[in-house]
Enzyme design. Sequence first.
Site, PDB file in Angstrom:
ATOM      1  N   TRP A  63      -3.380   3.832  -8.602  1.00 18.60           N
ATOM      2  CA  TRP A  63      -2.742   2.412  -8.582  1.00 18.60           C
ATOM      3  C   TRP A  63      -3.095   1.217  -7.856  1.00 18.60           C
ATOM      4  O   TRP A  63      -3.173   0.150  -8.455  1.00 18.60           O
ATOM      5  CB  TRP A  63      -1.246   2.884  -8.219  1.00 18.60           C
ATOM      6  CG  TRP A  63      -0.383   1.546  -8.403  1.00 18.60           C
ATOM      7  CD1 TRP A  63       0.167   1.391  -9.718  1.00 18.60           C
ATOM      8  CD2 TRP A  63       0.031   0.542  -7.711  1.00 18.60           C
ATOM      9  NE1 TRP A  63       1.173   0.184  -9.606  1.00 18.60           N
ATOM     10  CE2 TRP A  63       1.013  -0.292  -8.249  1.00 18.60           C
ATOM     11  CE3 TRP A  63      -0.082   0.505  -6.510  1.00 18.60           C
ATOM     12  CZ2 TRP A  63       1.652  -1.321  -7.508  1.00 18.60           C
ATOM     13  CZ3 TRP A  63       0.446  -0.487  -5.429  1.00 18.60           C
ATOM     14  CH2 TRP A  63       1.304  -1.481  -6.306  1.00 18.60           C
ATOM     15  N   HIS A  64      -3.690   1.467  -6.711  1.00 17.77           N
ATOM     16  CA  HIS A  64      -4.537   0.615  -6.006  1.00 17.77           C
ATOM     17  C   HIS A  64      -5.807   0.063  -6.221  1.00 17.77           C
ATOM     18  O   HIS A  64      -6.270  -0.983  -5.724  1.00 17.77           O
ATOM     19  CB  HIS A  64      -4.473   1.118  -4.468  1.00 17.77           C
ATOM     20  CG  HIS A  64      -3.165   1.025  -3.887  1.00 17.77           C
ATOM     21  ND1 HIS A  64      -2.308   2.110  -3.659  1.00 17.77           N
ATOM     22  CD2 HIS A  64      -2.773   0.162  -2.827  1.00 17.77           C
ATOM     23  CE1 HIS A  64      -1.442   1.955  -3.051  1.00 17.77           C
ATOM     24  NE2 HIS A  64      -1.440   0.424  -2.462  1.00 17.77           N
ATOM     25  N   GLY A  65      -6.254   0.542  -7.266  1.00 12.35           N
ATOM     26  CA  GLY A  65      -7.550   0.045  -7.779  1.00 12.35           C
ATOM     27  C   GLY A  65      -8.489   1.112  -8.348  1.00 12.35           C
ATOM     28  O   GLY A  65      -9.422   1.015  -8.815  1.00 12.35           O
ATOM     29  N   SER A  80       0.812  -1.101  -0.016  1.00  6.60           N
ATOM     30  CA  SER A  80       0.285   0.011   0.038  1.00  6.60           C
ATOM     31  C   SER A  80       0.808   1.374  -0.065  1.00  6.60           C
ATOM     32  O   SER A  80       0.226   2.330  -0.323  1.00  6.60           O
ATOM     33  CB  SER A  80      -0.888   0.049   1.166  1.00  6.60           C
ATOM     34  OG  SER A  80      -0.149   0.328   2.459  1.00  6.60           O
ATOM     35  N   VAL A  93      -1.419   7.233  -6.250  1.00  8.42           N
ATOM     36  CA  VAL A  93      -1.637   6.141  -5.229  1.00  8.42           C
ATOM     37  C   VAL A  93      -2.793   5.534  -5.146  1.00  8.42           C
ATOM     38  O   VAL A  93      -2.914   4.240  -5.177  1.00  8.42           O
ATOM     39  CB  VAL A  93      -1.015   6.634  -3.859  1.00  8.42           C
ATOM     40  CG1 VAL A  93      -1.116   5.631  -2.878  1.00  8.42           C
ATOM     41  CG2 VAL A  93       0.470   7.161  -3.910  1.00  8.42           C
TER      42      VAL A  93
END
Length: 371
Positions: A334-336, A295, A331
């Site tokens: 990128w995590h979804g 994360s 950020v």
Amino acid sequence: MPQDPMDFEWSYWIEWGRERILWLLAGHLLVSQVSRLLVEKYKPWCLMVYGMAACWLLLGVKGFAVILLHAAISFAVAQFQLSLLTWLCSLILLSTLRIPAVEETKRKWYDTENEYYLLLFTVSVRCLFCTSFSLEYCWHTPTQKSSHSFPWMLAYVFYYPTFHNGPLVNFDEFSKQMRRQEAFSVKTNLSILIVGIIRIFFWWCLAELMIHLMYIHALYSSALPLESASYWALGGLALAQVLFFYVKYLVLYGVPALLLRMDGLQPPALPCCVSLMHSFTKMWRLVIVAFQAVSMLICRFTYRYIYVPMGGSQSSLLGTLLSTALTFAFVSYWHGGQSYLWYWGALNWLGVIVENGTKRILSISLIQDLI
């Protein structure tokens, strides 16, 4: 004693580690040490071939082809030497991971959902490495381009210790350290390996104790105990979760960091204990500089490739607000890009801005005189 089943990340990587990844990492270590001892000059290419073979073995020919295609497209776009075009290419490649039709096609390549997730996680991390290479290529002068060839990009993208989960090492650091030839000492490397294994084993034991005895994530997944708990208990539970996250990544990043040292490279620093931090800005600065957990994997990446190029803290107030917002936006994406991730990014951005704004106000001489 049954363990807390609700921490998917820990269970997932420990299962893959026991089944295949640890064995492949041991194979990388063997190839690395033999090449350092016998053919130091060709070490990057030996490790590249091994990384490609490990990728093929674990993800299959189609998974290997996807990663190779991403690298080839990124390299081709980088030839235009336009940072904005490189970013556009990276975002498009990243967005293909979330197209339902593409997801269904990739799922059919594998027998289990876990195998598909391994491809998904690996390609997500490889996108960052491809972007790092491409941006460094755009920023360098023509005389420096010789070290930014396609074979060097493949050596960087398929470097196996960082292949599935990071940590991120930018291309310039990787290239310079991999080219550097140092005296090889079996005794020194053996002592580094033994001490590293002892440390990682201790962290793994601590993480296993926490996940078998504390049931932090199981408590978070049930509304009833949370509703009946006091604020002090909720605060303690939140701290316990963050500390487990810290210990977990001492293991998950400790293993590749050890292999980086064995290869003669300098790994990113392991995380600082979050319970020692009181400043929101300091927490993110330490995260950016030293801690790239999944994360937080891309925080170092966004600092170098988004925050600093956009001006960061050295620009105007508006520039600082924009560069910080873009950092947290990437950020989150990128995590979804789920709604809760945008809320998380917005709250983090707000926390950093409020703290920095307060510091700027308190630094005014008139305010200092009043205080």
